[in-house]
Write a protein that holds these residues in place. Structure first.
Motif, PDB file in Angstrom:
ATOM      1  N   TYR A   1       1.008  -1.083   0.167  1.00 57.26           N
ATOM      2  CA  TYR A   1       0.100   0.007   0.088  1.00 57.26           C
ATOM      3  C   TYR A   1       0.797   1.211  -0.131  1.00 57.26           C
ATOM      4  CZ  TYR A   1      -2.909   3.646   1.977  1.00 57.26           C
ATOM      5  OH  TYR A   1      -3.785   4.726   2.299  1.00 57.26           O
ATOM      6  N   HIS A   2       1.763   1.264   0.768  1.00 59.41           N
ATOM      7  CA  HIS A   2       2.809   2.449   1.102  1.00 59.41           C
ATOM      8  C   HIS A   2       3.523   2.710  -0.205  1.00 59.41           C
ATOM      9  CE1 HIS A   2       1.288   3.673   4.745  1.00 59.41           C
ATOM     10  NE2 HIS A   2       1.437   2.673   5.344  1.00 59.41           N
ATOM     11  N   LEU A   3       4.285   1.405  -0.752  1.00 64.68           N
ATOM     12  CA  LEU A   3       4.819   1.610  -2.029  1.00 64.68           C
ATOM     13  C   LEU A   3       4.260   2.114  -3.188  1.00 64.68           C
ATOM     14  CD1 LEU A   3       6.784  -1.744  -1.874  1.00 64.68           C
ATOM     15  CD2 LEU A   3       7.874   0.158  -1.138  1.00 64.68           C
ATOM     16  N   THR A   4       2.858   1.790  -3.199  1.00 59.82           N
ATOM     17  CA  THR A   4       2.058   2.236  -4.108  1.00 59.82           C
ATOM     18  C   THR A   4       1.860   3.556  -4.105  1.00 59.82           C
ATOM     19  OG1 THR A   4       0.904  -0.102  -4.472  1.00 59.82           O
ATOM     20  CG2 THR A   4      -0.211   1.940  -5.328  1.00 59.82           C
ATOM     21  N   ARG A   5       1.719   4.374  -2.828  1.00 58.76           N
ATOM     22  CA  ARG A   5       1.238   5.394  -2.677  1.00 58.76           C
ATOM     23  C   ARG A   5       2.727   6.211  -3.062  1.00 58.76           C
ATOM     24  NH1 ARG A   5       0.067   7.705   2.865  1.00 58.76           N
ATOM     25  NH2 ARG A   5      -0.327   9.403   1.560  1.00 58.76           N
ATOM     26  N   LEU A   6       3.908   5.766  -2.907  1.00 58.20           N
ATOM     27  CA  LEU A   6       5.126   6.449  -3.638  1.00 58.20           C
ATOM     28  C   LEU A   6       5.340   6.504  -4.962  1.00 58.20           C
ATOM     29  CD1 LEU A   6       7.418   5.572  -0.333  1.00 58.20           C
ATOM     30  CD2 LEU A   6       6.441   7.766  -0.996  1.00 58.20           C
ATOM     31  N   GLY A   7       4.497   5.541  -5.543  1.00 57.92           N
ATOM     32  CA  GLY A   7       4.689   5.384  -6.893  1.00 57.92           C
ATOM     33  C   GLY A   7       5.944   4.342  -7.373  1.00 57.92           C
ATOM     34  N   ILE A   8       6.238   3.690  -6.452  1.00 58.72           N
ATOM     35  CA  ILE A   8       7.525   2.896  -6.535  1.00 58.72           C
ATOM     36  C   ILE A   8       6.816   1.524  -7.367  1.00 58.72           C
ATOM     37  CG2 ILE A   8       9.072   1.193  -5.309  1.00 58.72           C
ATOM     38  CD1 ILE A   8       9.255   3.660  -3.282  1.00 58.72           C
TER      39      ILE A   8
ATOM     40  N   GLY B   1      20.752   6.240  -6.684  1.00 64.85           N
ATOM     41  CA  GLY B   1      20.534   6.935  -7.886  1.00 64.85           C
ATOM     42  C   GLY B   1      19.511   6.193  -8.707  1.00 64.85           C
ATOM     43  N   ALA B   2      18.918   5.467  -8.134  1.00 65.40           N
ATOM     44  CA  ALA B   2      17.762   4.568  -9.059  1.00 65.40           C
ATOM     45  C   ALA B   2      16.508   5.226  -9.073  1.00 65.40           C
ATOM     46  CB  ALA B   2      17.852   3.207  -8.583  1.00 65.40           C
ATOM     47  N   LEU B   3      16.341   6.187  -7.936  1.00 71.98           N
ATOM     48  CA  LEU B   3      14.918   7.281  -8.139  1.00 71.98           C
ATOM     49  C   LEU B   3      15.418   8.558  -8.237  1.00 71.98           C
ATOM     50  CD1 LEU B   3      12.219   6.566  -6.824  1.00 71.98           C
ATOM     51  CD2 LEU B   3      12.908   7.625  -4.752  1.00 71.98           C
ATOM     52  N   GLN B   4      15.070   8.788  -9.610  1.00 70.73           N
ATOM     53  CA  GLN B   4      15.337   9.836 -10.256  1.00 70.73           C
ATOM     54  C   GLN B   4      14.269  10.985 -10.172  1.00 70.73           C
ATOM     55  OE1 GLN B   4      18.582  10.766 -11.149  1.00 70.73           O
ATOM     56  NE2 GLN B   4      19.274   8.546 -10.760  1.00 70.73           N
ATOM     57  N   ASP B   5      13.095  10.673  -9.925  1.00 74.92           N
ATOM     58  CA  ASP B   5      11.854  11.341 -10.041  1.00 74.92           C
ATOM     59  C   ASP B   5      11.575  12.127  -8.653  1.00 74.92           C
ATOM     60  OD1 ASP B   5       9.439  12.543 -10.255  1.00 74.92           O
ATOM     61  OD2 ASP B   5       8.247  10.774 -10.969  1.00 74.92           O
ATOM     62  N   THR B   6      11.763  13.358  -8.553  1.00 78.64           N
ATOM     63  CA  THR B   6      11.593  14.134  -7.247  1.00 78.64           C
ATOM     64  C   THR B   6      10.323  14.007  -6.755  1.00 78.64           C
ATOM     65  OG1 THR B   6      11.670  16.021  -8.502  1.00 78.64           O
ATOM     66  CG2 THR B   6      13.491  15.442  -7.799  1.00 78.64           C
ATOM     67  N   ASP B   7       9.445  13.651  -7.625  1.00 77.33           N
ATOM     68  CA  ASP B   7       7.838  13.667  -7.178  1.00 77.33           C
ATOM     69  C   ASP B   7       7.664  12.659  -6.238  1.00 77.33           C
ATOM     70  OD1 ASP B   7       7.417  16.192  -8.532  1.00 77.33           O
ATOM     71  OD2 ASP B   7       6.326  14.973 -10.421  1.00 77.33           O
ATOM     72  N   ARG B   8       8.774  11.677  -6.300  1.00 78.58           N
ATOM     73  CA  ARG B   8       8.404  10.182  -5.629  1.00 78.58           C
ATOM     74  C   ARG B   8       8.962  10.374  -4.333  1.00 78.58           C
ATOM     75  NH1 ARG B   8       9.124   5.226  -8.571  1.00 78.58           N
ATOM     76  NH2 ARG B   8      10.926   6.179  -9.765  1.00 78.58           N
ATOM     77  N   THR B   9       9.771  11.545  -4.086  1.00 74.57           N
ATOM     78  CA  THR B   9      10.544  11.575  -2.864  1.00 74.57           C
ATOM     79  C   THR B   9       9.686  12.290  -1.637  1.00 74.57           C
ATOM     80  OG1 THR B   9      11.376  13.799  -3.455  1.00 74.57           O
ATOM     81  CG2 THR B   9      12.926  11.806  -3.926  1.00 74.57           C
ATOM     82  N   ILE B  10       8.312  12.222  -1.972  1.00 75.20           N
ATOM     83  CA  ILE B  10       7.443  12.915  -0.914  1.00 75.20           C
ATOM     84  C   ILE B  10       7.487  11.922   0.398  1.00 75.20           C
ATOM     85  CG2 ILE B  10       5.878  13.610  -2.554  1.00 75.20           C
ATOM     86  CD1 ILE B  10       4.011  11.401  -1.840  1.00 75.20           C
ATOM     87  N   SER B  11       7.429  12.649   1.548  1.00 69.85           N
ATOM     88  CA  SER B  11       7.141  11.860   3.021  1.00 69.85           C
ATOM     89  C   SER B  11       5.761  11.108   3.041  1.00 69.85           C
ATOM     90  CB  SER B  11       7.613  12.822   3.988  1.00 69.85           C
ATOM     91  OG  SER B  11       8.659  13.267   3.981  1.00 69.85           O
ATOM     92  N   LEU B  12       5.866   9.755   3.707  1.00 69.13           N
ATOM     93  CA  LEU B  12       4.643   9.368   4.047  1.00 69.13           C
ATOM     94  C   LEU B  12       4.199   9.774   5.193  1.00 69.13           C
ATOM     95  CD1 LEU B  12       5.367   5.484   3.038  1.00 69.13           C
ATOM     96  CD2 LEU B  12       3.693   6.993   1.903  1.00 69.13           C
ATOM     97  N   ARG B  13       2.909   9.906   5.557  1.00 68.44           N
ATOM     98  CA  ARG B  13       2.430  10.532   6.855  1.00 68.44           C
ATOM     99  C   ARG B  13       1.463   9.474   7.494  1.00 68.44           C
ATOM    100  NH1 ARG B  13       3.921  15.799   7.350  1.00 68.44           N
ATOM    101  NH2 ARG B  13       4.505  17.011   5.535  1.00 68.44           N
TER     102      ARG B  13
END
Length: 362
Positions: free
Chosen positions: A20-27, A350-362
C-alpha cells in the motif's frame, strides 16, 4: 527482463501494508504470495477460532478493521484481505513460492522454480507460520499417540474424551487449555513458571515489551515474540478452565516421552493420548540465506536500534513482520517504515530520479 524497484515477499498483514505504501510512493513493485488466495496465515487457522477469540486484527492502512463477532477468523480475515487487495489494486502475483534470493552484480534476483524477478530492493514479509518449532525430547519418536503442533490444531472437538498434554508457555497454550479443559482431561507443561499479567495491559506496558524485542534485533539476536515478554492473561472464555484448576496444575517439563505417555523429572509416569505442542514458530527466512544477513548472534540485525526495518547487513533488504513488528499493529507500522526504507535506498543508489516520488509518508 526489466528490473523492478522492489519486490515484496508475502501478502499477509505486513506485506499488504508495505505494498500500500509503496504504491502511494509510485514505486514499481510486485507482491509474491505463496498461497493461491488472499489471507496469509489466517487462511490456515482452525475452524473453531472466531473473530471474538483473536487478540484483534488491526486495520490495514486506509481501511476499517473487520468486526469482532462470531464469524470464523479463517474466513473473515481472508475476505478482508481480498477486498483490500482489490480496492487498492495491489500488484499481487500468486501462487508463488519463493525458494531463494541471490545477488547478481548488485541486483537482487528472486527465484521461484523456473520463474525469477530482478529487483533493486526487497521487502521480506514472510512471517513465521510456515516455520513451526517443535523441540526434540528423548523418546518422542516412540510415542504411539498423536502429536500435533499449533499449526495442525483441528479445533477442540477433535480431542474430546482424550487425555491431552499441552506443551508451551505462550498465549496459544493458554487458549488451547481454555478450550479443552471444559470438555476433556488436560495437563500443562512448560519450561519456565508462567508469568501472569495481574493488572490491565496498558499501552505503556505494550511499548515496554516491544522495546525489549527491539533490543534483541538491534543486537542481531534471534527475535522473541512480544507476548513472550508481556506475560500471560486470561480472557473471559478461559475462566471455566481456570475454575477447573487447569492452569494451577502446570508442571515443569518432562524428561522423556514413552509410548503411552511422558516421564517426569522425578521419575513419575503420566499417561497421555495426545501431545499438543504449542511451542511457537521461527521466522521464515531460509530463502534469504544466500544474502548472508544473519549476524554472528544468529538473528538479522535491524537499523535504528531495532526500531527500523532495514537489514544492517544489506540495506537493500527490509524486514517486516520480524521481531518487534510481528503483530498486526506492528506489521502496519513496519509496512510504512519499509516503504520509506525502500525509497531511501533507491534514492541513495541513484535509481530514484523522479523528485515527485521523494514525498514523505504520513
Amino acid at each position: 527482463m526489466s528490473i523492478l524497484e522492489s519486490v515484496v515477499i508475502g501478502a499477509g498483514q505486513a506485506g499488504l501494508s508495505a505494498s500500500y505504501h509503496l504504491t502511494r510512493l509510485g514505486i514499481d513493485h510486485v507482491v509474491l504470495d505463496a498461497d493461491a488466495e488472499a489471507g496469509g496465515a489466517w487462511r490456515h487457522r482452525w475452524d473453531a477460532l472466531t473473530m471474538q477469540d483473536v487478540h484483534g486484527v488491526a486495520e490495514l492502512p486506509g481501511s476499517a478493521p473487520p468486526p469482532r463477532n462470531s464469524e470464523r477468523a479463517n474466513m473473515a480475515v481472508p475476505a478482508y484481505f481480498a477486498e483490500y487487495e482489490h480496492a487498492h489494486a495491489l500488484p499481487i502475483v500468486r501462487p508463488v513460492r519463493v525458494e531463494q534470493v541471490t545477488d547478481d552484480d548488485g541486483i537482487l534476483v528472486v527465484h521461484a522454480g523456473e520463474r525469477t524477478w530482478s529487483t533493486r530492493t526487497l521487502v521480506n514479509a514472510t512471517g513465521t507460520w510456515t516455520q513451526p518449532f517443535m523441540p526434540h525430547y528423548p523418546g518422542m519418536e516412540t510415542f504411539l499417540g498423536e502429536q500435533l503442533h499449533t499449526v495442525d490444531y483441528p479445533g477442540p472437538e477433535h480431542f474430546r474424551g482424550r487425555r491431552v498434554l499441552v506443551v508451551g508457555g505462550g498465549a496459544s497454550a493458554v487458549q488451547f487449555i481454555g478450550a479443552l479443559a471444559p470438555i476433556t482431561d488436560t495437563l500443562w507443561a512448560t519450561r519456565r513458571e508462567p508469568v501472569w499479567i495481574t493488572s490491565d495491559f496498558t499501552p505503556e506496558a505494550g511499548a515496554a515489551a516491544v522495546a525489549l524485542v527491539e533490543q534483541r534485533v538491534a543486537q542481531g539476536l534471534p527475535p522473541q515474540s512480544v507476548v513472550s515478554v508481556t506475560g500471560l492473561m486470561l480472557r473471559a472464555q478461559e475462566r471455566e478452565a481456570e475454575r477447573r484448576g487447569a492452569y494451577a496444575a502446570r508442571r515443569p517439563m518432562f524428561s522423556r516421552i514413552e509410548p503411552d505417555g511422558v516421564r517426569w523429572a522425578d521419575g513419575a509416569f503420566e499417561r497421555v493420548d495426545v501431545i499438543l505442542w504449542a511451542t511457537g514458530f521461527r521466522p521464515a527466512i531460509s530463502h534469504l540465506a544466500p544474502l548472508h544477513l544473519r549476524s554472528a548472534a544468529g538473528g538479522i540485525q535491524l537499523d535504528r536500534h531495532g526500531r527500523g526495518t532495514t537489514a544492517v547487513g544489506d540495506p537493500r533488504v527490509q524486514m517486516v513482520g520480524y521481531g518487534p513488528s510481528a503483530s498486526t499493529i506492528g506489521a502496519n507500522r513496519a509496512g510504512r517504515t519499509a516503504a520509506r526504507g525502500v525509497q531511501h535506498q533507491l534514492a541513495a543508489s541513484g535509481a530514484l530520479q523522479d523528485t515527485d516520488r521523494t514525498i514523505s509518508l504520513r
